[in-house]
Design a protein around this motif. Structure first.
Motif, PDB file in Angstrom:
ATOM      1  N   TYR B   3     -30.613 -94.681 -45.413  1.00 28.12           N
ATOM      2  CA  TYR B   3     -30.388 -95.022 -43.862  1.00 28.12           C
ATOM      3  C   TYR B   3     -28.679 -94.563 -44.347  1.00 28.12           C
ATOM      4  O   TYR B   3     -27.860 -93.891 -45.376  1.00 28.12           O
ATOM      5  CB  TYR B   3     -29.205 -96.263 -44.074  1.00 28.12           C
ATOM      6  CG  TYR B   3     -30.899 -97.403 -43.451  1.00 28.12           C
ATOM      7  CD1 TYR B   3     -31.692 -97.289 -42.706  1.00 28.12           C
ATOM      8  CD2 TYR B   3     -31.101 -97.902 -45.373  1.00 28.12           C
ATOM      9  CE1 TYR B   3     -32.847 -98.517 -43.402  1.00 28.12           C
ATOM     10  CE2 TYR B   3     -31.605 -98.353 -45.113  1.00 28.12           C
ATOM     11  CZ  TYR B   3     -32.848 -99.387 -44.278  1.00 28.12           C
ATOM     12  OH  TYR B   3     -33.946 -99.660 -44.286  1.00 28.12           O
ATOM     13  N   ALA B  11     -26.369-101.233 -36.882  1.00 29.38           N
ATOM     14  CA  ALA B  11     -26.798-102.269 -37.417  1.00 29.38           C
ATOM     15  C   ALA B  11     -26.228-103.691 -37.699  1.00 29.38           C
ATOM     16  O   ALA B  11     -26.523-104.511 -37.236  1.00 29.38           O
ATOM     17  CB  ALA B  11     -28.258-102.189 -38.929  1.00 29.38           C
ATOM     18  N   ALA B  12     -25.761-103.282 -38.838  1.00 29.33           N
ATOM     19  CA  ALA B  12     -23.910-104.670 -38.905  1.00 29.33           C
ATOM     20  C   ALA B  12     -23.215-104.562 -37.736  1.00 29.33           C
ATOM     21  O   ALA B  12     -22.567-105.473 -37.987  1.00 29.33           O
ATOM     22  CB  ALA B  12     -23.554-103.637 -40.505  1.00 29.33           C
ATOM     23  N   ARG B  13     -23.437-103.058 -37.045  1.00 29.16           N
ATOM     24  CA  ARG B  13     -22.206-104.025 -35.630  1.00 29.16           C
ATOM     25  C   ARG B  13     -20.630-103.553 -36.288  1.00 29.16           C
ATOM     26  O   ARG B  13     -20.426-104.390 -35.833  1.00 29.16           O
ATOM     27  CB  ARG B  13     -22.905-105.750 -34.752  1.00 29.16           C
ATOM     28  CG  ARG B  13     -23.632-105.047 -34.620  1.00 29.16           C
ATOM     29  CD  ARG B  13     -24.577-106.368 -33.871  1.00 29.16           C
ATOM     30  NE  ARG B  13     -25.468-106.057 -33.617  1.00 29.16           N
ATOM     31  CZ  ARG B  13     -26.365-106.699 -32.979  1.00 29.16           C
ATOM     32  NH1 ARG B  13     -26.018-108.085 -32.547  1.00 29.16           N
ATOM     33  NH2 ARG B  13     -27.699-106.338 -33.092  1.00 29.16           N
ATOM     34  N   LEU B  46     -27.508-102.374 -47.823  1.00 29.01           N
ATOM     35  CA  LEU B  46     -27.355-103.634 -46.304  1.00 29.01           C
ATOM     36  C   LEU B  46     -26.964-105.107 -47.071  1.00 29.01           C
ATOM     37  O   LEU B  46     -26.514-105.476 -46.489  1.00 29.01           O
ATOM     38  CB  LEU B  46     -28.876-103.476 -45.927  1.00 29.01           C
ATOM     39  CG  LEU B  46     -29.615-102.224 -44.961  1.00 29.01           C
ATOM     40  CD1 LEU B  46     -29.856-101.630 -44.264  1.00 29.01           C
ATOM     41  CD2 LEU B  46     -27.986-101.699 -44.587  1.00 29.01           C
ATOM     42  N   GLU B  47     -27.605-105.448 -48.594  1.00 27.63           N
ATOM     43  CA  GLU B  47     -27.817-107.185 -48.631  1.00 27.63           C
ATOM     44  C   GLU B  47     -26.863-106.799 -48.874  1.00 27.63           C
ATOM     45  O   GLU B  47     -25.798-108.558 -48.498  1.00 27.63           O
ATOM     46  CB  GLU B  47     -28.836-107.287 -49.505  1.00 27.63           C
ATOM     47  CG  GLU B  47     -29.086-108.276 -49.662  1.00 27.63           C
ATOM     48  CD  GLU B  47     -30.547-108.610 -50.607  1.00 27.63           C
ATOM     49  OE1 GLU B  47     -31.007-109.310 -51.420  1.00 27.63           O
ATOM     50  OE2 GLU B  47     -31.746-107.831 -50.434  1.00 27.63           O
ATOM     51  N   LEU B  49     -23.387-105.823 -48.295  1.00 28.79           N
ATOM     52  CA  LEU B  49     -23.273-105.653 -46.629  1.00 28.79           C
ATOM     53  C   LEU B  49     -23.037-106.557 -45.973  1.00 28.79           C
ATOM     54  O   LEU B  49     -21.930-107.560 -45.293  1.00 28.79           O
ATOM     55  CB  LEU B  49     -23.766-104.017 -45.844  1.00 28.79           C
ATOM     56  CG  LEU B  49     -23.121-104.652 -44.434  1.00 28.79           C
ATOM     57  CD1 LEU B  49     -21.382-103.938 -44.439  1.00 28.79           C
ATOM     58  CD2 LEU B  49     -23.277-102.676 -43.998  1.00 28.79           C
ATOM     59  N   GLN B  50     -24.376-107.373 -45.573  1.00 23.87           N
ATOM     60  CA  GLN B  50     -24.649-108.585 -44.975  1.00 23.87           C
ATOM     61  C   GLN B  50     -23.759-109.706 -46.121  1.00 23.87           C
ATOM     62  O   GLN B  50     -23.456-110.524 -44.864  1.00 23.87           O
ATOM     63  CB  GLN B  50     -26.057-109.058 -45.453  1.00 23.87           C
ATOM     64  CG  GLN B  50     -26.026-110.016 -44.250  1.00 23.87           C
ATOM     65  CD  GLN B  50     -27.976-110.715 -44.701  1.00 23.87           C
ATOM     66  OE1 GLN B  50     -27.995-110.710 -45.596  1.00 23.87           O
ATOM     67  NE2 GLN B  50     -28.195-111.650 -43.881  1.00 23.87           N
ATOM     68  N   ARG B  53     -20.234-108.923 -44.396  1.00 21.08           N
ATOM     69  CA  ARG B  53     -19.440-108.953 -43.465  1.00 21.08           C
ATOM     70  C   ARG B  53     -19.106-110.988 -43.197  1.00 21.08           C
ATOM     71  O   ARG B  53     -18.879-111.043 -42.454  1.00 21.08           O
ATOM     72  CB  ARG B  53     -20.587-108.184 -42.105  1.00 21.08           C
ATOM     73  CG  ARG B  53     -20.604-107.280 -41.671  1.00 21.08           C
ATOM     74  CD  ARG B  53     -19.589-106.625 -42.339  1.00 21.08           C
ATOM     75  NE  ARG B  53     -18.998-106.785 -40.936  1.00 21.08           N
ATOM     76  CZ  ARG B  53     -17.311-106.549 -40.960  1.00 21.08           C
ATOM     77  NH1 ARG B  53     -16.470-106.162 -41.734  1.00 21.08           N
ATOM     78  NH2 ARG B  53     -16.963-107.526 -39.675  1.00 21.08           N
ATOM     79  N   ALA B  54     -20.419-111.818 -43.900  1.00 18.00           N
ATOM     80  CA  ALA B  54     -20.352-113.226 -43.228  1.00 18.00           C
ATOM     81  C   ALA B  54     -19.134-113.146 -44.198  1.00 18.00           C
ATOM     82  O   ALA B  54     -18.337-114.439 -43.690  1.00 18.00           O
ATOM     83  CB  ALA B  54     -21.719-113.769 -44.317  1.00 18.00           C
ATOM     84  N   GLU B  57     -16.450-112.326 -41.694  1.00 15.99           N
ATOM     85  CA  GLU B  57     -16.200-113.579 -40.712  1.00 15.99           C
ATOM     86  C   GLU B  57     -16.140-114.479 -40.795  1.00 15.99           C
ATOM     87  O   GLU B  57     -15.330-115.246 -40.262  1.00 15.99           O
ATOM     88  CB  GLU B  57     -17.610-113.397 -40.172  1.00 15.99           C
ATOM     89  CG  GLU B  57     -17.711-113.554 -39.142  1.00 15.99           C
ATOM     90  CD  GLU B  57     -18.476-112.408 -37.764  1.00 15.99           C
ATOM     91  OE1 GLU B  57     -18.201-112.208 -37.007  1.00 15.99           O
ATOM     92  OE2 GLU B  57     -18.709-111.018 -38.829  1.00 15.99           O
ATOM     93  N   ARG B  76     -28.819-114.088 -54.112  1.00 18.88           N
ATOM     94  CA  ARG B  76     -27.839-114.722 -52.999  1.00 18.88           C
ATOM     95  C   ARG B  76     -27.721-116.191 -52.609  1.00 18.88           C
ATOM     96  O   ARG B  76     -26.974-116.151 -51.683  1.00 18.88           O
ATOM     97  CB  ARG B  76     -28.801-113.885 -51.704  1.00 18.88           C
ATOM     98  CG  ARG B  76     -28.403-112.231 -51.684  1.00 18.88           C
ATOM     99  CD  ARG B  76     -28.838-111.608 -50.361  1.00 18.88           C
ATOM    100  NE  ARG B  76     -28.369-112.687 -49.322  1.00 18.88           N
ATOM    101  CZ  ARG B  76     -29.185-112.773 -48.388  1.00 18.88           C
ATOM    102  NH1 ARG B  76     -30.674-112.637 -48.159  1.00 18.88           N
ATOM    103  NH2 ARG B  76     -28.769-113.389 -46.870  1.00 18.88           N
TER     104      ARG B  76
END
Lengths: 252, 252
Positions: B3, B11-13, B46-47, B49-50, B53-54, B57, B76
């Motif tokens: 990507y 996707a990840a905003r 991506l994983e 990054l997820q 982000r969590a 947040e 994970r």
DNA sequence: GCTCCCGCCTCCCGTTGCGTGAGGGTCAAG
DNA sequence: CTTGACCCTCACGCAACGGGAGGCGGGAGC
């Protein structure tokens, strides 16, 4: 009632520097100074600070807080009300994140691959109404989750492999049954539904019949779960759903 | 599956700039580059990054996230579990803030002056256990509050003044009764208790007898409310509590 | 093949909300 | 009259990006 910076800072649990900063930018200037130049805060200042901190805690930028505070005709009640709304909104959002995390764990259980967009849908701006309901429906609480988390925490790599093997074995058998044309409400399908329930109970959490039917509905309602079963056999999601319901009714 | 920054960002905003930043500080470097130097992210990125982000947040600084992510042996599940805990903790804290705000509104109703420390106790680090319970006890929900908020929202300054006048009149009369030595479970005291209940119902929210006794207990259990009544007459908090209970029993 | 526009790149400066001294006055207690 | 806890005013620093400048890359339509 006059207070020094230090006293105010301790009471409000902020640093002295923060109060200096608020003074610098004119957000909260003490009502007076001592002869020596010491800042003197009075009760009105404290009240203002309280409101400021509340908005800050809610993530408002200082500038915006200044606008909010200096704009209207000064009553505190509207602030309390607004903060109450914002807080409950926040709580709702966090609860959705909790639901999403529980979903991710559930997905992991089934070894579903999430698509890139799905991974992140947790943290975006979704339609609040839609998701609020969903979170409710999803688990209606988090007790089962806690149990699951507690148990799986102690699983070794081999445990996971055995779990996966059992799961695959079950999937193979229900796939075969599906191919054979046996009815979803027949004895064999119901037996496999029951086996599914016991698999969950053994590996994850107590799954009484009502919860099992709830899961079954999720399997057909949520495209991600549906896809998992549809990949085994197209039509299997609905088939399993029916079998689980039939099994639950027959045991009631 | 590769990507570009833009795709990942959408996707990840997050913004592209954010991804650049994460790359700069080494928190999330794309697994490769195109011949032209374009960043190429893969699924593992991506994983990661997820998870990033969590944690973000949840308010973690990036550096700490880097430690968490680079430290252990990569699964994970622990992250999900940890995030789940943090989230439920956060929710608890916010619920306490909600309770505190509701308290503040209640206090305003009675025109109580909060002490400086009290004003801020909402936002400090309190003993979680103690307060979690308290929030439960306090309202056990927020329905009454919502009704109150809705109604009082439309009150004018004169409404508030009339409310205050009625309240003071009532306070005067119960003070006099208290002085007269009339028993707390006597007819007159009960009548004033009932009047108190109707005052609340008329001005704020439906207050059935169980809720009224619940409030009465709060008046003696919570020093801030106690102080309010003790200021009218020392001993009045307990007196009123008894009268309310007697009144509730007699009507049941 | 050319152009056009969008997306990507790398600097690089700006902003928010403070943290963290440096250097120096103040005030109550012993 | 000293000591220690507080207070003051600069002033620089930092995290986590935002946003723009100036310049390549690439694919689609003519």
């Amino acid at each position: 009632m006059a207070y020094t910076v230090g006293q105010v800072a301790r009471a409000a649990r902020v640093t002295v520097r923060t109060l200096h900063h608020y003074d610098e930018i004119g957000l909260l200037s003490p009502s007076g100074r001592s002869p020596a130049g010491y800042r003197r805060y009075d009760d009105a200042d404290l009240e203002r600070l309280q409101v400021i901190r509340a908005y800050r805690e809610l993530g408002f930028p200082l500038e915006e807080i200044a606008e909010i505070l200096d704009d209207p005709g000064g009553d505190r009640l509207p602030h309390l009300r607004r903060q109450h709304e914002l807080l409950t909104g926040r709580i709702g959002k966090l609860q959705e994140m909790v639901a999403a995390i529980e979903f991710a764990m559930e997905a992991r259980k089934l070894d579903i691959q999430l698509t890139p967009e799905e991974r992140f849908e947790v943290f975006g701006d979704f339609d609040p109404d839609e998701h609020a309901e969903e979170a409710e429906r999803r688990w209606g609480g988090t007790e089962a989750y806690r149990q699951s988390a507690e148990r799986t925490a102690r699983y070794s790599k081999e445990d996971w492999q055995r779990n996966k093997a059992e799961n695959e074995d079950w999937a193979r058998r229900i796939g075969a049954l599906f191919d054979s044309g046996a009815p979803a409400d027949g004895a064999e399908a119901m037996a496999l539904a029951e086996e599914h329930r016991q698999l969950i109970t053994r590996w994850f959490y107590d799954c009484p019949y009502e919860m099992h039917t709830c899961l079954a509905d999720m399997y057909v309602a949520d495209p991600r779960f549906t896809a998992y079963f549809e990949k085994i056999r197209p039509g299997l999601a609905a088939y399993l759903n029916e079998a689980i319901h039939a099994n639950a009714i027959s045991r009631a």
